[in-house]
Design a protein around this motif. Structure first.
Motif, PDB file in Angstrom:
ATOM      1  N   HIS A   3      63.511  10.727  36.974  1.00 42.94           N
ATOM      2  CA  HIS A   3      62.712   9.764  36.129  1.00 42.94           C
ATOM      3  C   HIS A   3      62.221  10.448  34.762  1.00 42.94           C
ATOM      4  CE1 HIS A   3      62.266   8.892  40.486  1.00 42.94           C
ATOM      5  NE2 HIS A   3      61.798   7.767  40.272  1.00 42.94           N
ATOM      6  N   PRO A   4      62.678   9.689  33.888  1.00 40.40           N
ATOM      7  CA  PRO A   4      62.460  10.253  32.423  1.00 40.40           C
ATOM      8  C   PRO A   4      60.966  10.341  31.885  1.00 40.40           C
ATOM      9  CG  PRO A   4      63.629   8.184  32.272  1.00 40.40           C
ATOM     10  CD  PRO A   4      63.540   8.455  33.881  1.00 40.40           C
ATOM     11  N   LEU A   5      60.597  11.067  31.352  1.00 35.26           N
ATOM     12  CA  LEU A   5      59.301  11.239  30.619  1.00 35.26           C
ATOM     13  C   LEU A   5      59.317  10.449  29.253  1.00 35.26           C
ATOM     14  CD1 LEU A   5      57.964  14.897  31.475  1.00 35.26           C
ATOM     15  CD2 LEU A   5      57.275  12.833  32.611  1.00 35.26           C
ATOM     16  N   ASN A   6      58.273   9.962  28.853  1.00 35.27           N
ATOM     17  CA  ASN A   6      58.246   9.139  27.788  1.00 35.27           C
ATOM     18  C   ASN A   6      58.541  10.072  26.264  1.00 35.27           C
ATOM     19  OD1 ASN A   6      57.684   6.734  26.171  1.00 35.27           O
ATOM     20  ND2 ASN A   6      55.828   7.291  25.480  1.00 35.27           N
ATOM     21  N   ASN A   7      58.335  11.412  26.516  1.00 31.61           N
ATOM     22  CA  ASN A   7      58.794  12.404  25.691  1.00 31.61           C
ATOM     23  C   ASN A   7      59.539  13.719  25.973  1.00 31.61           C
ATOM     24  OD1 ASN A   7      57.665  11.832  22.668  1.00 31.61           O
ATOM     25  ND2 ASN A   7      56.106  11.198  23.826  1.00 31.61           N
ATOM     26  N   ARG A   8      60.127  14.410  25.112  1.00 32.98           N
ATOM     27  CA  ARG A   8      60.440  15.778  25.800  1.00 32.98           C
ATOM     28  C   ARG A   8      59.421  16.885  25.408  1.00 32.98           C
ATOM     29  NH1 ARG A   8      65.836  16.327  26.493  1.00 32.98           N
ATOM     30  NH2 ARG A   8      65.845  18.529  25.413  1.00 32.98           N
ATOM     31  N   TRP A   9      59.159  17.744  26.369  1.00 35.20           N
ATOM     32  CA  TRP A   9      58.006  18.611  26.226  1.00 35.20           C
ATOM     33  C   TRP A   9      58.479  20.085  26.364  1.00 35.20           C
ATOM     34  CZ3 TRP A   9      53.477  16.697  25.078  1.00 35.20           C
ATOM     35  CH2 TRP A   9      53.311  15.389  25.237  1.00 35.20           C
ATOM     36  N   THR A  10      58.060  21.018  25.503  1.00 34.64           N
ATOM     37  CA  THR A  10      58.615  22.273  25.597  1.00 34.64           C
ATOM     38  C   THR A  10      57.019  23.333  26.058  1.00 34.64           C
ATOM     39  OG1 THR A  10      59.968  22.154  23.659  1.00 34.64           O
ATOM     40  CG2 THR A  10      59.418  24.428  24.339  1.00 34.64           C
ATOM     41  N   LEU A  11      57.606  24.117  27.001  1.00 41.24           N
ATOM     42  CA  LEU A  11      56.503  25.175  27.606  1.00 41.24           C
ATOM     43  C   LEU A  11      56.845  26.295  26.646  1.00 41.24           C
ATOM     44  CD1 LEU A  11      54.472  25.981  29.904  1.00 41.24           C
ATOM     45  CD2 LEU A  11      56.106  26.715  31.121  1.00 41.24           C
ATOM     46  N   TRP A  12      55.511  26.731  26.306  1.00 45.94           N
ATOM     47  CA  TRP A  12      55.406  28.084  25.652  1.00 45.94           C
ATOM     48  C   TRP A  12      54.448  29.046  26.322  1.00 45.94           C
ATOM     49  CZ3 TRP A  12      57.307  28.450  20.236  1.00 45.94           C
ATOM     50  CH2 TRP A  12      57.794  27.291  19.676  1.00 45.94           C
ATOM     51  N   TYR A  13      54.807  30.352  25.909  1.00 45.33           N
ATOM     52  CA  TYR A  13      54.137  31.555  26.604  1.00 45.33           C
ATOM     53  C   TYR A  13      53.439  32.387  25.588  1.00 45.33           C
ATOM     54  CZ  TYR A  13      52.709  35.348  29.711  1.00 45.33           C
ATOM     55  OH  TYR A  13      51.871  36.254  30.340  1.00 45.33           O
ATOM     56  N   THR A  14      52.316  32.729  25.549  1.00 43.51           N
ATOM     57  CA  THR A  14      51.759  33.854  24.556  1.00 43.51           C
ATOM     58  C   THR A  14      51.659  35.149  25.452  1.00 43.51           C
ATOM     59  OG1 THR A  14      50.759  32.345  23.366  1.00 43.51           O
ATOM     60  CG2 THR A  14      50.216  34.719  22.878  1.00 43.51           C
ATOM     61  N   LYS A  15      52.357  35.995  25.395  1.00 44.32           N
ATOM     62  CA  LYS A  15      52.087  37.352  26.234  1.00 44.32           C
ATOM     63  C   LYS A  15      50.954  38.264  25.570  1.00 44.32           C
ATOM     64  CE  LYS A  15      55.931  40.162  24.430  1.00 44.32           C
ATOM     65  NZ  LYS A  15      56.731  40.833  24.661  1.00 44.32           N
ATOM     66  N   PRO A  16      50.032  39.111  26.440  1.00 45.07           N
ATOM     67  CA  PRO A  16      49.132  39.775  25.925  1.00 45.07           C
ATOM     68  C   PRO A  16      49.640  40.699  24.787  1.00 45.07           C
ATOM     69  CG  PRO A  16      49.281  39.722  28.075  1.00 45.07           C
ATOM     70  CD  PRO A  16      50.498  39.298  27.809  1.00 45.07           C
ATOM     71  N   GLN A  17      48.857  40.920  23.966  1.00 43.37           N
ATOM     72  CA  GLN A  17      49.229  42.114  22.944  1.00 43.37           C
ATOM     73  C   GLN A  17      49.118  43.541  23.551  1.00 43.37           C
ATOM     74  OE1 GLN A  17      46.462  43.012  19.702  1.00 43.37           O
ATOM     75  NE2 GLN A  17      48.221  42.741  18.352  1.00 43.37           N
ATOM     76  N   THR A  18      50.341  44.358  23.717  1.00 50.91           N
ATOM     77  CA  THR A  18      50.102  45.542  24.242  1.00 50.91           C
ATOM     78  C   THR A  18      49.932  46.946  23.143  1.00 50.91           C
ATOM     79  OG1 THR A  18      52.556  45.714  24.246  1.00 50.91           O
ATOM     80  CG2 THR A  18      51.341  44.890  26.399  1.00 50.91           C
ATOM     81  N   ASN A  19      50.273  46.600  22.176  1.00 52.49           N
ATOM     82  CA  ASN A  19      50.000  47.324  20.963  1.00 52.49           C
ATOM     83  C   ASN A  19      49.906  46.444  19.574  1.00 52.49           C
ATOM     84  OD1 ASN A  19      52.209  47.548  18.774  1.00 52.49           O
ATOM     85  ND2 ASN A  19      53.219  47.798  20.820  1.00 52.49           N
ATOM     86  N   LYS A  20      49.001  47.149  18.556  1.00 56.81           N
ATOM     87  CA  LYS A  20      48.310  46.520  17.659  1.00 56.81           C
ATOM     88  C   LYS A  20      49.410  45.967  16.578  1.00 56.81           C
ATOM     89  CE  LYS A  20      43.922  46.830  17.935  1.00 56.81           C
ATOM     90  NZ  LYS A  20      43.508  48.288  18.415  1.00 56.81           N
ATOM     91  N   SER A  21      50.477  46.578  16.657  1.00 58.40           N
ATOM     92  CA  SER A  21      51.717  46.093  15.579  1.00 58.40           C
ATOM     93  C   SER A  21      52.304  44.951  16.132  1.00 58.40           C
ATOM     94  CB  SER A  21      52.961  47.194  15.504  1.00 58.40           C
ATOM     95  OG  SER A  21      53.556  47.289  16.927  1.00 58.40           O
ATOM     96  N   GLU A  22      52.093  44.246  17.296  1.00 60.41           N
ATOM     97  CA  GLU A  22      52.658  43.197  17.549  1.00 60.41           C
ATOM     98  C   GLU A  22      51.646  41.891  17.048  1.00 60.41           C
ATOM     99  OE1 GLU A  22      54.485  43.699  22.096  1.00 60.41           O
ATOM    100  OE2 GLU A  22      52.422  43.912  21.880  1.00 60.41           O
ATOM    101  N   ASN A  23      52.444  41.053  16.361  1.00 62.82           N
ATOM    102  CA  ASN A  23      51.353  39.872  15.837  1.00 62.82           C
ATOM    103  C   ASN A  23      51.646  38.779  16.720  1.00 62.82           C
ATOM    104  OD1 ASN A  23      53.625  38.658  14.789  1.00 62.82           O
ATOM    105  ND2 ASN A  23      53.601  39.523  12.934  1.00 62.82           N
ATOM    106  N   ILE A  53      48.291  34.680  35.528  1.00 62.49           N
ATOM    107  CA  ILE A  53      49.050  35.148  34.375  1.00 62.49           C
ATOM    108  C   ILE A  53      47.976  36.347  33.835  1.00 62.49           C
ATOM    109  CG2 ILE A  53      50.767  33.412  33.789  1.00 62.49           C
ATOM    110  CD1 ILE A  53      48.784  32.264  31.884  1.00 62.49           C
ATOM    111  N   PRO A  54      48.433  37.293  33.237  1.00 61.86           N
ATOM    112  CA  PRO A  54      47.401  38.307  32.626  1.00 61.86           C
ATOM    113  C   PRO A  54      46.309  37.685  31.582  1.00 61.86           C
ATOM    114  CG  PRO A  54      49.863  38.770  31.966  1.00 61.86           C
ATOM    115  CD  PRO A  54      49.600  37.507  32.518  1.00 61.86           C
ATOM    116  N   LEU A  55      45.172  38.500  31.634  1.00 67.48           N
ATOM    117  CA  LEU A  55      44.360  38.412  30.521  1.00 67.48           C
ATOM    118  C   LEU A  55      44.961  38.282  29.103  1.00 67.48           C
ATOM    119  CD1 LEU A  55      41.186  40.594  31.758  1.00 67.48           C
ATOM    120  CD2 LEU A  55      41.482  38.034  31.840  1.00 67.48           C
ATOM    121  N   LYS A  56      44.318  37.541  28.289  1.00 67.66           N
ATOM    122  CA  LYS A  56      44.819  37.368  27.052  1.00 67.66           C
ATOM    123  C   LYS A  56      46.132  36.704  26.768  1.00 67.66           C
ATOM    124  CE  LYS A  56      42.148  41.202  25.362  1.00 67.66           C
ATOM    125  NZ  LYS A  56      42.060  42.605  24.373  1.00 67.66           N
ATOM    126  N   SER A  57      46.641  36.110  27.963  1.00 68.22           N
ATOM    127  CA  SER A  57      47.876  35.117  27.974  1.00 68.22           C
ATOM    128  C   SER A  57      47.447  33.720  27.973  1.00 68.22           C
ATOM    129  CB  SER A  57      48.819  35.696  28.927  1.00 68.22           C
ATOM    130  OG  SER A  57      48.265  35.256  30.030  1.00 68.22           O
TER     131      SER A  57
END
Ligand code: M7G
Length: 181
Positions: A3-23, A53-57
């Motif tokens: 059953h087709p949807l009206n649009n195509r959709w992308t799922l994204w995930y933001t993982k929690p920052q584990t060190n300050k150098s990750e933006n 899912i973890p805090l900050k995600s």
């Protein structure tokens, strides 16, 4: 048959920052793109639920081709309707509310024929879960429909508010909500 949807959709995930150098850009990744009801359920049933899912995600579900960022040209003139669910109030049903949000977005029942909604986000934070609907522009009439429907989808009581904030800081005073329903 699928059953087709009206649009195509992308799922994204933001993982929690584990060190300050990750933006932000290092942490935000597309997971998968789909275009049918059956694919949606297959994905939904195979990923961790919102309360696992973890805090900050974050999870983000956006129309294919739109990055879940203020900077994307499809989002730049829009904003988001949000409601925050404080964890101290329980919210044992957050997974159900998030699923209701996902279904309203992919089924496009959150709006009429307006093409106003770009995506939906859940932020998992220490004090609260926050669910937001991102819009393409700030057209007052279209926004109102989406905001009112979001209140129903999230099963909010009258006194539980949804707040709209534009992404463009120059159009708001600070981060104050522009519209509250
Ligand atoms: P948040 O997740 O909206 O709120 O933003 P939080 O304070 O509850 O965690 C957290 C941080 O993520 C922001 O201060 C930005 O550094 C980054 N961030 C979030 N978003 C949605 C964006 C975005 O769209 N673009 C960019 N460049 N950074 C973002």
């Amino acid at each position: 048959a699928k059953h087709p949807l009206n649009n195509r959709w992308t799922l994204w995930y933001t993982k929690p920052q584990t060190n300050k150098s990750e933006n932000w850009h290092d942490l935000l990744k597309p997971v998968i793109t789909f275009s049918s009801v059956e694919e949606f359920w297959g994905i939904y049933n195979s990923i961790p639920s919102a309360n696992q899912i973890p805090l900050k995600s974050d999870y983000h579900l956006f129309k294919e081709g739109i990055r879940p960022e203020w900077e994307d040209e499809a989002n730049a003139k829009g904003g988001k309707w949000q409601h925050s669910f404080p964890k101290k109030e329980g919210n044992s049903n957050i997974n159900d509310l998030w699923l209701r949000g996902l279904l309203a977005v992919i089924g496009e029942t959150i709006e009429d024929d307006e093409d106003e909604v770009n995506g939906i986000v859940i932020n998992v934070r220490k004090p609260a879960y926050r669910i937001g609907i991102w819009t393409k522009d700030c057209d007052a009439k279209k926004l109102r429909t989406v905001g009112e429907r979001l209140k129903k989808i999230l099963q909010l009581k009258d006194e539980q508010k949804v707040e709209f904030t534009s992404h463009d800081p120059s159009s708001t005073r600070g981060s104050e909500a522009q519209i509250v329903l």
